[in-house]
Design an enzyme around this catalytic site. Structure first.
Site, PDB file in Angstrom:
ATOM      1  N   SER A  47       0.806  -1.225   0.000  1.00 21.11           N
ATOM      2  CA  SER A  47       0.000   0.000   0.000  1.00 21.11           C
ATOM      3  C   SER A  47       0.839   1.275   0.000  1.00 21.11           C
ATOM      4  O   SER A  47       1.717   1.459   0.858  1.00 21.11           O
ATOM      5  CB  SER A  47      -0.889  -0.025   1.255  1.00 21.11           C
ATOM      6  OG  SER A  47      -1.331   1.269   1.589  1.00 21.11           O
ATOM      7  N   GLY A  48       0.539   2.158  -0.923  1.00 21.60           N
ATOM      8  CA  GLY A  48       1.234   3.442  -0.961  1.00 21.60           C
ATOM      9  C   GLY A  48       0.950   4.265   0.287  1.00 21.60           C
ATOM     10  O   GLY A  48       1.838   4.928   0.832  1.00 21.60           O
ATOM     11  N   LEU A  49      -0.301   4.191   0.739  1.00 20.18           N
ATOM     12  CA  LEU A  49      -0.668   4.906   1.968  1.00 20.18           C
ATOM     13  C   LEU A  49       0.150   4.371   3.143  1.00 20.18           C
ATOM     14  O   LEU A  49       0.730   5.134   3.922  1.00 20.18           O
ATOM     15  CB  LEU A  49      -2.165   4.727   2.258  1.00 20.18           C
ATOM     16  CG  LEU A  49      -2.563   5.201   3.647  1.00 20.18           C
ATOM     17  CD1 LEU A  49      -2.815   6.691   3.654  1.00 20.18           C
ATOM     18  CD2 LEU A  49      -3.760   4.454   4.175  1.00 20.18           C
ATOM     19  N   ASP A  59       0.451  10.539   1.986  1.00 18.80           N
ATOM     20  CA  ASP A  59       0.298   9.740   0.763  1.00 18.80           C
ATOM     21  C   ASP A  59       0.055  10.722  -0.380  1.00 18.80           C
ATOM     22  O   ASP A  59      -1.056  10.921  -0.834  1.00 18.80           O
ATOM     23  CB  ASP A  59      -0.907   8.800   0.965  1.00 18.80           C
ATOM     24  CG  ASP A  59      -1.115   7.859  -0.206  1.00 18.80           C
ATOM     25  OD1 ASP A  59      -0.196   7.706  -1.031  1.00 18.80           O
ATOM     26  OD2 ASP A  59      -2.215   7.281  -0.293  1.00 18.80           O
ATOM     27  N   ASP A  86       1.172  -1.070  -5.116  1.00 21.28           N
ATOM     28  CA  ASP A  86       0.466   0.182  -5.411  1.00 21.28           C
ATOM     29  C   ASP A  86       1.510   1.161  -5.948  1.00 21.28           C
ATOM     30  O   ASP A  86       2.397   1.590  -5.209  1.00 21.28           O
ATOM     31  CB  ASP A  86      -0.156   0.679  -4.100  1.00 21.28           C
ATOM     32  CG  ASP A  86      -0.840   2.014  -4.227  1.00 21.28           C
ATOM     33  OD1 ASP A  86      -0.984   2.523  -5.353  1.00 21.28           O
ATOM     34  OD2 ASP A  86      -1.255   2.549  -3.168  1.00 21.28           O
ATOM     35  N   ASP A  88       0.743   4.136  -7.363  1.00 20.78           N
ATOM     36  CA  ASP A  88       0.127   5.460  -7.497  1.00 20.78           C
ATOM     37  C   ASP A  88      -0.122   5.798  -8.972  1.00 20.78           C
ATOM     38  O   ASP A  88      -0.763   5.040  -9.662  1.00 20.78           O
ATOM     39  CB  ASP A  88       0.999   6.526  -6.818  1.00 20.78           C
ATOM     40  CG  ASP A  88       0.993   6.390  -5.298  1.00 20.78           C
ATOM     41  OD1 ASP A  88       0.094   5.731  -4.767  1.00 20.78           O
ATOM     42  OD2 ASP A  88       1.892   6.940  -4.655  1.00 20.78           O
ATOM     43  N   GLU A 115      -2.985   4.346 -11.154  1.00 23.90           N
ATOM     44  CA  GLU A 115      -4.276   5.045 -11.111  1.00 23.90           C
ATOM     45  C   GLU A 115      -4.263   6.275 -12.004  1.00 23.90           C
ATOM     46  O   GLU A 115      -3.197   6.849 -12.277  1.00 23.90           O
ATOM     47  CB  GLU A 115      -4.620   5.427  -9.663  1.00 23.90           C
ATOM     48  CG  GLU A 115      -3.683   6.446  -9.048  1.00 23.90           C
ATOM     49  CD  GLU A 115      -3.784   6.519  -7.523  1.00 23.90           C
ATOM     50  OE1 GLU A 115      -3.690   5.471  -6.859  1.00 23.90           O
ATOM     51  OE2 GLU A 115      -3.938   7.630  -7.004  1.00 23.90           O
ATOM     52  N   LYS A 121      -0.318  12.924  -6.846  1.00 31.66           N
ATOM     53  CA  LYS A 121      -1.657  12.572  -6.380  1.00 31.66           C
ATOM     54  C   LYS A 121      -1.755  12.815  -4.880  1.00 31.66           C
ATOM     55  O   LYS A 121      -0.735  13.046  -4.208  1.00 31.66           O
ATOM     56  CB  LYS A 121      -2.003  11.124  -6.717  1.00 31.66           C
ATOM     57  CG  LYS A 121      -1.072  10.003  -6.242  1.00 31.66           C
ATOM     58  CD  LYS A 121      -0.977   9.718  -4.750  1.00 31.66           C
ATOM     59  CE  LYS A 121      -2.167   9.107  -4.064  1.00 31.66           C
ATOM     60  NZ  LYS A 121      -2.336   7.664  -4.248  1.00 31.66           N
ATOM     61  N   ASN A 123      -4.039  11.038  -1.494  1.00 40.11           N
ATOM     62  CA  ASN A 123      -4.872   9.889  -1.139  1.00 40.11           C
ATOM     63  C   ASN A 123      -6.351  10.171  -1.428  1.00 40.11           C
ATOM     64  O   ASN A 123      -6.845  11.274  -1.209  1.00 40.11           O
ATOM     65  CB  ASN A 123      -4.680   9.543   0.345  1.00 40.11           C
ATOM     66  CG  ASN A 123      -5.439   8.288   0.728  1.00 40.11           C
ATOM     67  OD1 ASN A 123      -6.589   8.335   1.130  1.00 40.11           O
ATOM     68  ND2 ASN A 123      -4.783   7.155   0.585  1.00 40.11           N
ATOM     69  N   SER A 124      -7.035   9.156  -1.895  1.00 37.82           N
ATOM     70  CA  SER A 124      -8.419   9.284  -2.352  1.00 37.82           C
ATOM     71  C   SER A 124      -9.385   9.767  -1.278  1.00 37.82           C
ATOM     72  O   SER A 124     -10.459  10.278  -1.595  1.00 37.82           O
ATOM     73  CB  SER A 124      -8.910   7.933  -2.875  1.00 37.82           C
ATOM     74  OG  SER A 124      -8.021   7.425  -3.823  1.00 37.82           O
ATOM     75  N   ARG A 159      -6.434   1.435 -12.277  1.00 34.50           N
ATOM     76  CA  ARG A 159      -7.409   1.907 -11.284  1.00 34.50           C
ATOM     77  C   ARG A 159      -8.010   3.216 -11.760  1.00 34.50           C
ATOM     78  O   ARG A 159      -7.276   4.155 -12.087  1.00 34.50           O
ATOM     79  CB  ARG A 159      -6.666   2.086  -9.958  1.00 34.50           C
ATOM     80  CG  ARG A 159      -7.303   3.023  -8.944  1.00 34.50           C
ATOM     81  CD  ARG A 159      -6.537   2.889  -7.648  1.00 34.50           C
ATOM     82  NE  ARG A 159      -6.766   3.945  -6.713  1.00 34.50           N
ATOM     83  CZ  ARG A 159      -6.215   4.014  -5.502  1.00 34.50           C
ATOM     84  NH1 ARG A 159      -5.392   3.038  -5.099  1.00 34.50           N
ATOM     85  NH2 ARG A 159      -6.450   5.012  -4.695  1.00 34.50           N
ATOM     86  N   HIS A 190     -12.375   2.465  -7.751  1.00 33.28           N
ATOM     87  CA  HIS A 190     -12.293   2.966  -6.375  1.00 33.28           C
ATOM     88  C   HIS A 190     -13.520   3.820  -6.045  1.00 33.28           C
ATOM     89  O   HIS A 190     -14.159   4.373  -6.943  1.00 33.28           O
ATOM     90  CB  HIS A 190     -11.010   3.767  -6.167  1.00 33.28           C
ATOM     91  CG  HIS A 190     -10.562   3.779  -4.737  1.00 33.28           C
ATOM     92  ND1 HIS A 190     -11.045   2.917  -3.788  1.00 33.28           N
ATOM     93  CD2 HIS A 190      -9.660   4.554  -4.078  1.00 33.28           C
ATOM     94  CE1 HIS A 190     -10.478   3.148  -2.625  1.00 33.28           C
ATOM     95  NE2 HIS A 190      -9.627   4.150  -2.771  1.00 33.28           N
TER      96      HIS A 190
HETATM   97  C1  SPV Z   1      -3.405   2.572  -0.686  1.00 29.09           C
HETATM   98  O1  SPV Z   1      -3.524   1.675   0.153  1.00 29.09           O
HETATM   99  O2  SPV Z   1      -2.408   3.287  -0.755  1.00 29.09           O
HETATM  100  C2  SPV Z   1      -4.459   2.795  -1.666  1.00 29.09           C
HETATM  101  C3  SPV Z   1      -5.833   2.553  -1.289  1.00 29.09           C
HETATM  102  O3  SPV Z   1      -4.173   3.268  -2.742  1.00 29.09           O
HETATM  103  S1  SPV Z   1      -6.516   4.045  -0.757  1.00 29.09           S
HETATM  104  O4  SPV Z   1      -5.858   4.464   0.444  1.00 29.09           O
HETATM  105  O5  SPV Z   1      -7.904   3.763  -0.570  1.00 29.09           O
HETATM  106  O6  SPV Z   1      -6.350   5.051  -1.815  1.00 29.09           O
HETATM  107 MG    MG Z   2      -2.376   4.190  -2.743  1.00 29.95          MG
END
Ligand code: SPV
Ligand code: MG
Length: 289
Positions: A47-49, A59, A86, A88, A115, A121, A123-124, A159, A190
Protein backbone atom coordinates in the site's frame (compact mmCIF):
# COMPACT_ATOMS: atom_id res chain seq x y z
CA UNK A 1 13.88 -14.46 -15.79
CA UNK A 2 13.99 -16.45 -12.57
CA UNK A 3 11.50 -19.19 -11.84
CA UNK A 4 10.54 -17.51 -8.58
CA UNK A 5 9.79 -14.28 -10.37
CA UNK A 6 7.52 -15.79 -12.97
CA UNK A 7 5.86 -18.14 -10.49
CA UNK A 8 4.51 -15.38 -8.26
CA UNK A 9 2.96 -13.55 -11.22
CA UNK A 10 1.62 -16.83 -12.49
CA UNK A 11 0.18 -17.57 -9.06
CA UNK A 12 -1.56 -14.19 -9.02
CA UNK A 13 -3.02 -14.87 -12.46
CA UNK A 14 -4.20 -18.29 -11.31
CA UNK A 15 -5.83 -16.70 -8.26
CA UNK A 16 -7.59 -14.15 -10.48
CA UNK A 17 -9.01 -16.98 -12.57
CA UNK A 18 -10.47 -18.82 -9.58
CA UNK A 19 -14.12 -18.68 -8.61
CA UNK A 20 -13.41 -17.41 -5.12
CA UNK A 21 -12.49 -13.83 -4.28
CA UNK A 22 -8.79 -13.05 -3.80
CA UNK A 23 -8.19 -11.26 -0.51
CA UNK A 24 -5.21 -8.92 -0.66
CA UNK A 25 -4.03 -7.48 2.65
CA UNK A 26 -2.41 -4.08 2.89
CA UNK A 27 1.13 -4.08 4.28
CA UNK A 28 4.16 -1.81 4.41
CA UNK A 29 7.11 -4.03 5.32
CA UNK A 30 8.22 -7.63 5.57
CA UNK A 31 6.80 -8.15 9.03
CA UNK A 32 3.30 -6.91 8.20
CA UNK A 33 3.33 -8.97 4.99
CA UNK A 34 4.29 -12.07 6.95
CA UNK A 35 1.51 -11.46 9.46
CA UNK A 36 -0.93 -11.11 6.56
CA UNK A 37 0.13 -14.44 5.13
CA UNK A 38 -0.24 -16.14 8.49
CA UNK A 39 -3.71 -14.67 8.90
CA UNK A 40 -4.74 -16.48 5.74
CA UNK A 41 -4.83 -13.81 3.03
CA UNK A 42 -4.00 -14.82 -0.52
CA UNK A 43 -2.04 -11.76 -1.67
CA UNK A 44 -0.24 -8.70 -0.33
CA UNK A 45 -1.16 -5.14 -1.26
CA UNK A 46 2.01 -3.06 -0.95
CA UNK A 47 0.00 0.00 0.00
CA UNK A 48 1.23 3.44 -0.96
CA UNK A 49 -0.67 4.91 1.97
CA UNK A 50 0.90 2.45 4.42
CA UNK A 51 4.43 2.77 3.08
CA UNK A 52 4.16 6.58 3.14
CA UNK A 53 2.71 6.46 6.66
CA UNK A 54 5.57 4.22 7.78
CA UNK A 55 7.86 7.19 7.00
CA UNK A 56 5.37 9.47 8.80
CA UNK A 57 4.81 11.15 5.44
CA UNK A 58 1.58 11.93 3.61
CA UNK A 59 0.30 9.74 0.76
CA UNK A 60 1.04 12.47 -1.77
CA UNK A 61 3.60 11.15 -4.27
CA UNK A 62 6.48 12.09 -1.96
CA UNK A 63 8.48 8.87 -1.82
CA UNK A 64 10.56 7.78 -4.79
CA UNK A 65 9.88 4.73 -6.92
CA UNK A 66 12.95 3.15 -5.36
CA UNK A 67 11.60 3.59 -1.84
CA UNK A 68 8.26 2.02 -2.79
CA UNK A 69 10.02 -0.76 -4.67
CA UNK A 70 12.40 -1.54 -1.81
CA UNK A 71 9.41 -1.82 0.54
CA UNK A 72 7.55 -4.09 -1.89
CA UNK A 73 10.60 -6.28 -2.31
CA UNK A 74 10.95 -6.68 1.46
CA UNK A 75 7.30 -7.79 1.58
CA UNK A 76 7.85 -10.20 -1.28
CA UNK A 77 10.91 -11.69 0.42
CA UNK A 78 9.00 -12.22 3.67
CA UNK A 79 6.09 -14.19 2.23
CA UNK A 80 5.23 -16.88 -0.26
CA UNK A 81 2.30 -14.74 -1.41
CA UNK A 82 2.22 -12.67 -4.58
CA UNK A 83 2.67 -8.95 -3.97
CA UNK A 84 0.57 -6.37 -5.81
CA UNK A 85 2.40 -3.06 -5.57
CA UNK A 86 0.47 0.18 -5.41
CA UNK A 87 2.40 2.42 -7.81
CA UNK A 88 0.13 5.46 -7.50
CA UNK A 89 0.17 7.34 -10.82
CA UNK A 90 3.07 5.28 -12.17
CA UNK A 91 5.70 7.85 -11.12
CA UNK A 92 5.21 10.05 -14.18
CA UNK A 93 4.36 9.44 -17.82
CA UNK A 94 4.40 6.32 -20.03
CA UNK A 95 8.18 6.02 -19.87
CA UNK A 96 8.10 6.09 -16.08
CA UNK A 97 5.44 3.36 -16.05
CA UNK A 98 7.53 1.23 -18.39
CA UNK A 99 10.54 1.79 -16.12
CA UNK A 100 8.46 0.83 -13.07
CA UNK A 101 7.16 -2.36 -14.70
CA UNK A 102 10.67 -3.39 -15.75
CA UNK A 103 12.03 -2.85 -12.25
CA UNK A 104 9.14 -4.28 -10.24
CA UNK A 105 9.04 -7.36 -12.44
CA UNK A 106 12.80 -7.86 -12.24
CA UNK A 107 12.61 -7.71 -8.45
CA UNK A 108 9.95 -10.38 -8.15
CA UNK A 109 6.77 -8.38 -7.65
CA UNK A 110 3.74 -10.20 -9.12
CA UNK A 111 1.95 -7.11 -10.36
CA UNK A 112 1.48 -3.38 -10.00
CA UNK A 113 -1.49 -1.05 -9.89
CA UNK A 114 -1.53 2.43 -11.40
CA UNK A 115 -4.28 5.05 -11.11
CA UNK A 116 -5.60 7.75 -13.44
CA UNK A 117 -5.03 10.79 -11.20
CA UNK A 118 -2.69 13.63 -12.02
CA UNK A 119 0.81 13.56 -10.55
CA UNK A 120 1.36 14.43 -7.74
CA UNK A 121 -1.66 12.57 -6.38
CA UNK A 122 -3.20 12.76 -2.96
CA UNK A 123 -4.87 9.89 -1.14
CA UNK A 124 -8.42 9.28 -2.35
CA UNK A 125 -9.95 9.97 1.05
CA UNK A 126 -8.26 13.34 1.52
CA UNK A 127 -10.59 16.32 1.44
CA UNK A 128 -8.89 17.79 -1.61
CA UNK A 129 -9.69 18.05 -5.28
CA UNK A 130 -9.07 14.75 -7.03
CA UNK A 131 -8.18 15.51 -10.62
CA UNK A 132 -7.83 12.93 -13.37
CA UNK A 133 -5.64 12.84 -16.44
CA UNK A 134 -7.41 12.31 -19.78
CA UNK A 135 -8.35 8.66 -20.32
CA UNK A 136 -6.38 8.55 -23.55
CA UNK A 137 -3.22 9.61 -21.72
CA UNK A 138 -3.72 6.98 -19.06
CA UNK A 139 -4.27 4.34 -21.76
CA UNK A 140 -0.84 5.27 -23.10
CA UNK A 141 0.66 4.59 -19.70
CA UNK A 142 -1.01 1.18 -19.61
CA UNK A 143 0.24 0.31 -23.09
CA UNK A 144 3.77 1.40 -22.17
CA UNK A 145 3.66 -0.71 -19.02
CA UNK A 146 2.35 -3.79 -20.80
CA UNK A 147 4.99 -3.44 -23.51
CA UNK A 148 7.72 -3.30 -20.87
CA UNK A 149 6.98 -6.57 -19.07
CA UNK A 150 9.14 -9.57 -19.84
CA UNK A 151 6.96 -12.42 -18.62
CA UNK A 152 3.45 -12.64 -19.99
CA UNK A 153 2.27 -13.37 -16.45
CA UNK A 154 3.13 -10.00 -14.89
CA UNK A 155 -0.12 -8.28 -13.87
CA UNK A 156 -0.93 -4.63 -14.47
CA UNK A 157 -4.03 -3.35 -12.70
CA UNK A 158 -5.55 -0.09 -13.90
CA UNK A 159 -7.41 1.91 -11.28
CA UNK A 160 -9.93 4.54 -12.11
CA UNK A 161 -10.59 7.31 -9.66
CA UNK A 162 -13.53 8.62 -11.67
CA UNK A 163 -16.07 8.11 -8.88
CA UNK A 164 -13.66 9.46 -6.26
CA UNK A 165 -13.23 12.55 -8.46
CA UNK A 166 -17.00 13.09 -8.59
CA UNK A 167 -17.48 11.90 -12.17
CA UNK A 168 -20.57 9.92 -13.10
CA UNK A 169 -20.98 6.19 -13.64
CA UNK A 170 -20.78 6.46 -17.43
CA UNK A 171 -17.43 8.20 -17.16
CA UNK A 172 -16.15 5.52 -14.78
CA UNK A 173 -17.31 2.75 -17.10
CA UNK A 174 -15.94 4.48 -20.22
CA UNK A 175 -12.57 4.93 -18.58
CA UNK A 176 -12.47 1.35 -17.35
CA UNK A 177 -13.34 0.04 -20.82
CA UNK A 178 -10.62 2.21 -22.37
CA UNK A 179 -8.09 0.89 -19.87
CA UNK A 180 -9.11 -2.73 -20.39
CA UNK A 181 -8.80 -2.29 -24.15
CA UNK A 182 -5.35 -0.75 -23.65
CA UNK A 183 -4.27 -4.03 -22.05
CA UNK A 184 -4.99 -3.73 -18.31
CA UNK A 185 -5.22 -7.17 -16.69
CA UNK A 186 -7.75 -6.01 -14.10
CA UNK A 187 -9.72 -2.87 -13.25
CA UNK A 188 -9.78 -1.36 -9.78
CA UNK A 189 -12.89 0.76 -9.38
CA UNK A 190 -12.29 2.97 -6.38
CA UNK A 191 -14.97 4.64 -4.29
CA UNK A 192 -15.06 6.83 -1.21
CA UNK A 193 -18.77 6.30 -0.71
CA UNK A 194 -19.93 5.02 2.65
CA UNK A 195 -22.30 2.68 0.83
CA UNK A 196 -21.37 -0.03 -1.69
CA UNK A 197 -24.15 1.08 -4.04
CA UNK A 198 -21.97 2.76 -6.65
CA UNK A 199 -19.38 0.00 -6.96
CA UNK A 200 -22.19 -2.57 -7.15
CA UNK A 201 -23.79 -0.56 -9.93
CA UNK A 202 -20.45 -0.35 -11.72
CA UNK A 203 -20.01 -4.12 -11.47
CA UNK A 204 -23.54 -4.78 -12.72
CA UNK A 205 -22.79 -2.74 -15.84
CA UNK A 206 -19.28 -4.12 -16.42
CA UNK A 207 -19.38 -5.89 -19.77
CA UNK A 208 -15.78 -6.90 -20.48
CA UNK A 209 -14.02 -10.09 -19.50
CA UNK A 210 -11.49 -8.29 -17.30
CA UNK A 211 -11.53 -8.91 -13.54
CA UNK A 212 -12.67 -6.23 -11.10
CA UNK A 213 -10.92 -5.16 -7.92
CA UNK A 214 -12.55 -3.48 -4.90
CA UNK A 215 -11.21 -1.56 -1.91
CA UNK A 216 -14.00 -1.51 0.71
CA UNK A 217 -12.44 0.96 3.13
CA UNK A 218 -15.40 3.33 3.44
CA UNK A 219 -18.18 0.98 2.27
CA UNK A 220 -17.00 -1.57 4.82
CA UNK A 221 -20.38 -3.08 5.65
CA UNK A 222 -20.20 -5.26 2.56
CA UNK A 223 -19.04 -8.86 2.99
CA UNK A 224 -16.46 -10.48 0.73
CA UNK A 225 -19.07 -12.98 -0.44
CA UNK A 226 -21.34 -10.14 -1.59
CA UNK A 227 -18.47 -8.57 -3.53
CA UNK A 228 -17.81 -11.92 -5.19
CA UNK A 229 -21.49 -12.37 -6.01
CA UNK A 230 -21.48 -8.90 -7.59
CA UNK A 231 -18.63 -9.94 -9.88
CA UNK A 232 -15.51 -8.75 -8.04
CA UNK A 233 -12.42 -10.96 -8.26
CA UNK A 234 -10.28 -9.16 -5.67
CA UNK A 235 -10.92 -7.40 -2.38
CA UNK A 236 -8.12 -5.25 -0.98
CA UNK A 237 -8.06 -4.54 2.75
CA UNK A 238 -5.81 -1.59 2.13
CA UNK A 239 -5.08 -0.15 5.55
CA UNK A 240 -6.83 -2.00 8.38
CA UNK A 241 -3.58 -3.63 9.55
CA UNK A 242 -1.82 -0.30 9.86
CA UNK A 243 -4.77 1.25 11.67
CA UNK A 244 -4.86 -1.67 14.10
CA UNK A 245 -1.13 -1.36 14.69
CA UNK A 246 -1.35 2.38 15.40
CA UNK A 247 -4.08 1.77 17.94
CA UNK A 248 -2.10 -1.02 19.61
CA UNK A 249 1.14 0.97 19.71
CA UNK A 250 -0.59 4.08 21.06
CA UNK A 251 -2.28 2.16 23.87
CA UNK A 252 0.95 0.36 24.80
CA UNK A 253 3.01 3.55 24.84
CA UNK A 254 0.43 5.43 26.85
CA UNK A 255 0.34 2.67 29.44
CA UNK A 256 4.13 2.51 29.57
CA UNK A 257 4.45 6.27 29.94
CA UNK A 258 1.92 6.15 32.75
CA UNK A 259 3.24 3.01 34.46
CA UNK A 260 6.91 3.94 34.47
CA UNK A 261 8.12 0.34 34.18
CA UNK A 262 8.08 -2.30 31.44
CA UNK A 263 6.01 -4.64 33.53
CA UNK A 264 3.11 -2.24 33.10
CA UNK A 265 2.55 -3.36 29.51
CA UNK A 266 3.81 -6.96 29.58
CA UNK A 267 0.29 -8.38 29.50
CA UNK A 268 -0.69 -6.52 26.36
CA UNK A 269 2.42 -7.18 24.25
CA UNK A 270 3.78 -10.32 22.59
CA UNK A 271 6.77 -12.07 24.19
CA UNK A 272 10.23 -11.61 22.71
CA UNK A 273 10.13 -15.24 21.60
CA UNK A 274 7.26 -14.37 19.26
CA UNK A 275 9.24 -11.51 17.75
CA UNK A 276 12.18 -13.86 17.26
CA UNK A 277 9.96 -16.45 15.64
CA UNK A 278 8.36 -13.89 13.32
CA UNK A 279 11.70 -12.59 12.15
CA UNK A 280 13.07 -16.11 11.67
CA UNK A 281 15.81 -15.86 14.28
CA UNK A 282 17.94 -18.97 14.19
CA UNK A 283 17.61 -21.51 17.01
CA UNK A 284 21.04 -20.49 18.27
CA UNK A 285 19.66 -17.08 19.20
CA UNK A 286 16.34 -18.18 20.62
CA UNK A 287 14.94 -15.88 23.25
CA UNK A 288 16.04 -16.62 26.78
CA UNK A 289 13.21 -14.56 28.20
C1 SPV B 1 -3.41 2.57 -0.69
O1 SPV B 1 -3.52 1.67 0.15
O2 SPV B 1 -2.41 3.29 -0.76
C2 SPV B 1 -4.46 2.79 -1.67
C3 SPV B 1 -5.83 2.55 -1.29
O3 SPV B 1 -4.17 3.27 -2.74
S1 SPV B 1 -6.52 4.05 -0.76
O4 SPV B 1 -5.86 4.46 0.44
O5 SPV B 1 -7.90 3.76 -0.57
O6 SPV B 1 -6.35 5.05 -1.82
MG1 MG C 1 -2.38 4.19 -2.74
Amino acid sequence: MSTERSSKSRRLRALLAEDTIVRAMGAHNGLTARLAERAGFEAIWASGLEISASYALPDQSLLSMTQFLDAAEAMDAATTLPVIADCDTGFGGPLNVAHAVANYERRGIAGICIEDKIFPKINSFAAASQDLIPAVDFAEKIEAGKNAQVSEDFVLIARTEALVAGQDMDEALDRARTYAKAGADAILIHSKSRQPREILEFASQWDLDVPLVSVPTTYNSIHESELRAAGFSVVIYANQGLRGAIKGIKATLAELAEGGRGEAVEERIVPMSEVFELQGMTAKFESTV
